[in-house]
Design an enzyme around this catalytic site. Structure first.
Site, PDB file in Angstrom:
ATOM      1  N   GLU A 263       0.854  -1.194   0.000  1.00 24.58           N
ATOM      2  CA  GLU A 263       0.000   0.000   0.000  1.00 24.58           C
ATOM      3  C   GLU A 263       0.885   1.238   0.000  1.00 24.58           C
ATOM      4  O   GLU A 263       1.856   1.269   0.753  1.00 24.58           O
ATOM      5  CB  GLU A 263      -0.914   0.003   1.224  1.00 24.58           C
ATOM      6  CG  GLU A 263      -1.930  -1.139   1.178  1.00 24.58           C
ATOM      7  CD  GLU A 263      -2.929  -1.107   2.335  1.00 24.58           C
ATOM      8  OE1 GLU A 263      -2.971  -0.120   3.082  1.00 24.58           O
ATOM      9  OE2 GLU A 263      -3.661  -2.083   2.485  1.00 24.58           O
ATOM     10  N   HIS A 282      -7.956   1.299   1.394  1.00 28.58           N
ATOM     11  CA  HIS A 282      -7.846   1.102   2.857  1.00 28.58           C
ATOM     12  C   HIS A 282      -8.662   2.142   3.637  1.00 28.58           C
ATOM     13  O   HIS A 282      -8.133   2.843   4.501  1.00 28.58           O
ATOM     14  CB  HIS A 282      -6.369   1.146   3.303  1.00 28.58           C
ATOM     15  CG  HIS A 282      -6.140   0.477   4.634  1.00 28.58           C
ATOM     16  ND1 HIS A 282      -4.978  -0.176   4.945  1.00 28.58           N
ATOM     17  CD2 HIS A 282      -6.944   0.362   5.731  1.00 28.58           C
ATOM     18  CE1 HIS A 282      -5.061  -0.659   6.176  1.00 28.58           C
ATOM     19  NE2 HIS A 282      -6.249  -0.341   6.676  1.00 28.58           N
ATOM     20  N   ILE A 283      -9.954   2.216   3.281  1.00 28.49           N
ATOM     21  CA  ILE A 283     -10.825   3.173   3.954  1.00 28.49           C
ATOM     22  C   ILE A 283     -11.923   2.486   4.772  1.00 28.49           C
ATOM     23  O   ILE A 283     -12.824   3.154   5.285  1.00 28.49           O
ATOM     24  CB  ILE A 283     -11.479   4.178   2.966  1.00 28.49           C
ATOM     25  CG1 ILE A 283     -12.057   3.474   1.733  1.00 28.49           C
ATOM     26  CG2 ILE A 283     -10.482   5.225   2.517  1.00 28.49           C
ATOM     27  CD1 ILE A 283     -13.336   2.744   1.939  1.00 28.49           C
TER      28      ILE A 283
HETATM   29  P1  NAD Z   1      -9.713  -8.632  17.032  1.00 30.33           P
HETATM   30  O1  NAD Z   1      -8.359  -8.808  17.616  1.00 30.33           O
HETATM   31  O2  NAD Z   1     -10.827  -8.149  17.910  1.00 30.33           O
HETATM   32  O3  NAD Z   1     -10.184 -10.020  16.357  1.00 30.33           O
HETATM   33  C1  NAD Z   1      -9.354 -10.796  15.560  1.00 30.33           C
HETATM   34  C2  NAD Z   1      -9.811 -12.232  15.740  1.00 30.33           C
HETATM   35  O4  NAD Z   1      -9.125 -13.044  14.785  1.00 30.33           O
HETATM   36  C3  NAD Z   1      -9.498 -12.810  17.121  1.00 30.33           C
HETATM   37  O5  NAD Z   1     -10.688 -13.271  17.745  1.00 30.33           O
HETATM   38  C4  NAD Z   1      -8.535 -13.971  16.831  1.00 30.33           C
HETATM   39  O6  NAD Z   1      -8.721 -15.080  17.699  1.00 30.33           O
HETATM   40  C5  NAD Z   1      -8.905 -14.309  15.404  1.00 30.33           C
HETATM   41  N1  NAD Z   1      -7.879 -15.035  14.664  1.00 30.33           N
HETATM   42  C6  NAD Z   1      -6.541 -14.883  14.719  1.00 30.33           C
HETATM   43  N2  NAD Z   1      -5.948 -15.735  13.865  1.00 30.33           N
HETATM   44  C7  NAD Z   1      -6.944 -16.426  13.250  1.00 30.33           C
HETATM   45  C8  NAD Z   1      -6.970 -17.451  12.264  1.00 30.33           C
HETATM   46  N3  NAD Z   1      -5.848 -17.948  11.736  1.00 30.33           N
HETATM   47  N4  NAD Z   1      -8.172 -17.922  11.864  1.00 30.33           N
HETATM   48  C9  NAD Z   1      -9.328 -17.430  12.382  1.00 30.33           C
HETATM   49  N5  NAD Z   1      -9.351 -16.481  13.351  1.00 30.33           N
HETATM   50  C10 NAD Z   1      -8.179 -15.993  13.757  1.00 30.33           C
HETATM   51  O7  NAD Z   1      -9.520  -7.665  15.785  1.00 30.33           O
HETATM   52  P2  NAD Z   1     -10.645  -6.752  15.076  1.00 30.33           P
HETATM   53  O8  NAD Z   1     -10.747  -5.448  15.794  1.00 30.33           O
HETATM   54  O9  NAD Z   1     -11.868  -7.555  14.868  1.00 30.33           O
HETATM   55  O10 NAD Z   1      -9.928  -6.468  13.685  1.00 30.33           O
HETATM   56  C11 NAD Z   1      -9.682  -7.483  12.725  1.00 30.33           C
HETATM   57  C12 NAD Z   1      -8.673  -6.980  11.719  1.00 30.33           C
HETATM   58  O11 NAD Z   1      -9.300  -5.964  10.912  1.00 30.33           O
HETATM   59  C13 NAD Z   1      -7.487  -6.257  12.374  1.00 30.33           C
HETATM   60  O12 NAD Z   1      -6.446  -7.140  12.645  1.00 30.33           O
HETATM   61  C14 NAD Z   1      -7.084  -5.219  11.350  1.00 30.33           C
HETATM   62  O13 NAD Z   1      -5.989  -5.727  10.630  1.00 30.33           O
HETATM   63  C15 NAD Z   1      -8.293  -5.079  10.446  1.00 30.33           C
HETATM   64  N6  NAD Z   1      -8.853  -3.714  10.384  1.00 30.33           N
HETATM   65  C16 NAD Z   1      -8.929  -3.091   9.171  1.00 30.33           C
HETATM   66  C17 NAD Z   1      -9.489  -1.832   9.058  1.00 30.33           C
HETATM   67  C18 NAD Z   1      -9.627  -1.162   7.721  1.00 30.33           C
HETATM   68  O14 NAD Z   1      -9.678   0.064   7.651  1.00 30.33           O
HETATM   69  N7  NAD Z   1      -9.725  -1.889   6.638  1.00 30.33           N
HETATM   70  C19 NAD Z   1      -9.944  -1.164  10.205  1.00 30.33           C
HETATM   71  C20 NAD Z   1      -9.861  -1.833  11.425  1.00 30.33           C
HETATM   72  C21 NAD Z   1      -9.310  -3.105  11.506  1.00 30.33           C
END
Ligand code: NAD
Length: 307
Positions: A263, A282-283
């Site tokens: 990115e 990435h929004i």
């Molecule tokens: P979180 O930590 O609350 O949840 C992540 C979950 O994934 C956890 O419950 C964990 O046990 C599970 N996990 C880990 N490895 C795994 C696997 N191999 N298979 C299945 N489950 C697995 O995180 P969240 O707040 O729900 O966020 C999720 C992801 O979204 C973040 O890591 C971040 O990278 C991404 N995110 C992106 C944006 C965006 O703008 N696009 C914004 C916020 C978050």
């Protein structure tokens, strides 16, 4: 104390920090590593989004820093372990942008299932592609498969259930009897069962070594033919070339990708002309409302940590 903010932060939250501390706020600092490294040794706290790499030279220069505030959730741009070893607390904005991401998933899933909303130019030009656009699918009654059932996965499930979807989730860290499953009416599922049965697969896992290339050619082939893939988690979790191929063959009925291995995404000929593909820069977590929540949460937590 001195606080360095290296990327965009909502103005009222910056003012909240300024009321108590000496704040350097420069959203361009992230693109000037030499200056960033020069400023770093003076700061007691640093606040970043996802582009500032808190590792290597920058981390070494944070000699008196006690806290890293992260205006977002994913921590892959921060060497969390090295921070901990140096006694630096890392504070993400957990939950504060979850709603924006969950709405992105539902909106793109609806758009891609229906496949009928790109007709403006045709309709305005007096063409009337009614029969071509009459074969869209409804969201209600479809099955959503969530890979990762943490805070964003759970909120997405809540919205999907309210719209009449069935929801299953795969998350090896959660026992089948973990309360969120029953509370939200979500079935715990094994990965192969989820891939084979879901009409929409949405990723909500962190990017770590074990999740790199998680959705590859083989797992795309294991999905229900015509299913939709949504990735708002992190680039690198999905093989982008394999997604392009699966869209062209029709194995995937649509895909929405908000995050990319590199990115900003450079020229990507493999995506050119791909059917039913939504690419966004990435929004997923960025809206007016989430920016306010993320910034004010991180400001309060950093103030608490410095008190
Ligand atoms: P979180 O930590 O609350 O949840 C992540 C979950 O994934 C956890 O419950 C964990 O046990 C599970 N996990 C880990 N490895 C795994 C696997 N191999 N298979 C299945 N489950 C697995 O995180 P969240 O707040 O729900 O966020 C999720 C992801 O979204 C973040 O890591 C971040 O990278 C991404 N995110 C992106 C944006 C965006 O703008 N696009 C914004 C916020 C978050």
């Amino acid at each position: 104390m001195k606080i360095l903010i290296t990327e965009f932060m909502d103005a009222p939250a910056v003012d909240q920090l300024r009321a108590a501390h000496d704040v350097t706020y420069d959203p361009q600092l992230v693109d000037d590593l030499p200056r960033l490294v020069r400023e770093a040794p003076q700061c007691d706290a640093i606040i970043v989004r996802n582009r500032t790499r808190v590792r290597g030279d920058l981390l070494a220069a944070l000699t008196r820093c006690k806290v890293v505030g992260r205006l977002g959730v994913g921590l892959d741009n921060i060497d969390v372990q090295a921070c901990e070893t140096r006694g630096i607390r890392v504070i993400p904005a957990t939950g504060a942008n979850a709603h924006s991401v969950a709405e992105y998933v539902i909106a793109t899933a609806m758009l891609l299932l229906r496949g009928a909303y790109a007709s403006t130019a045709d309709v305005a030009a007096g063409r009337w592609p009614r029969s071509a656009l009459s074969q869209g699918r409804e969201l209600a009654g479809k099955t959503l498969g969530l890979i990762g059932f943490g805070s964003i996965g759970q909120l997405t499930a809540r919205l999907a259930r309210a719209l009449g979807m069935q929801v299953m989730a795969f998350d090896p860290a959660m026992a089948d009897n973990a309360p969120p499953f029953a509370e939200l009416g979500v079935s715990p599922a094994q990965l192969d069962h989820l891939l084979a049965g879901a009409d929409v697969v949405s990723l909500h896992i962190p990017l770590i070594e074990s999740t790199r290339n998680f959705i590859d050619k083989r797992r795309l082939a294991a999905m229900k033919p015509g299913a939709i893939l949504v990735n708002t988690a992190r680039g690198g979790i999905v093989d982008e070339h394999a997604v392009a191929t699966a869209l062209r063959t029709g194995q995937l009925g649509g895909a929405a990708l908000d995050v990319f291995a590199e990115e900003p995404l450079a020229l990507a000929p493999h995506f050119e002309g791909c059917p039913n593909l939504i690419l966004t820069p990435h929004i997923g977590g960025l809206t007016i409302e989430s920016n306010e929540r993320v910034s004010s949460l991180v400001a309060s937590k950093v103030l608490e940590a410095l008190a």
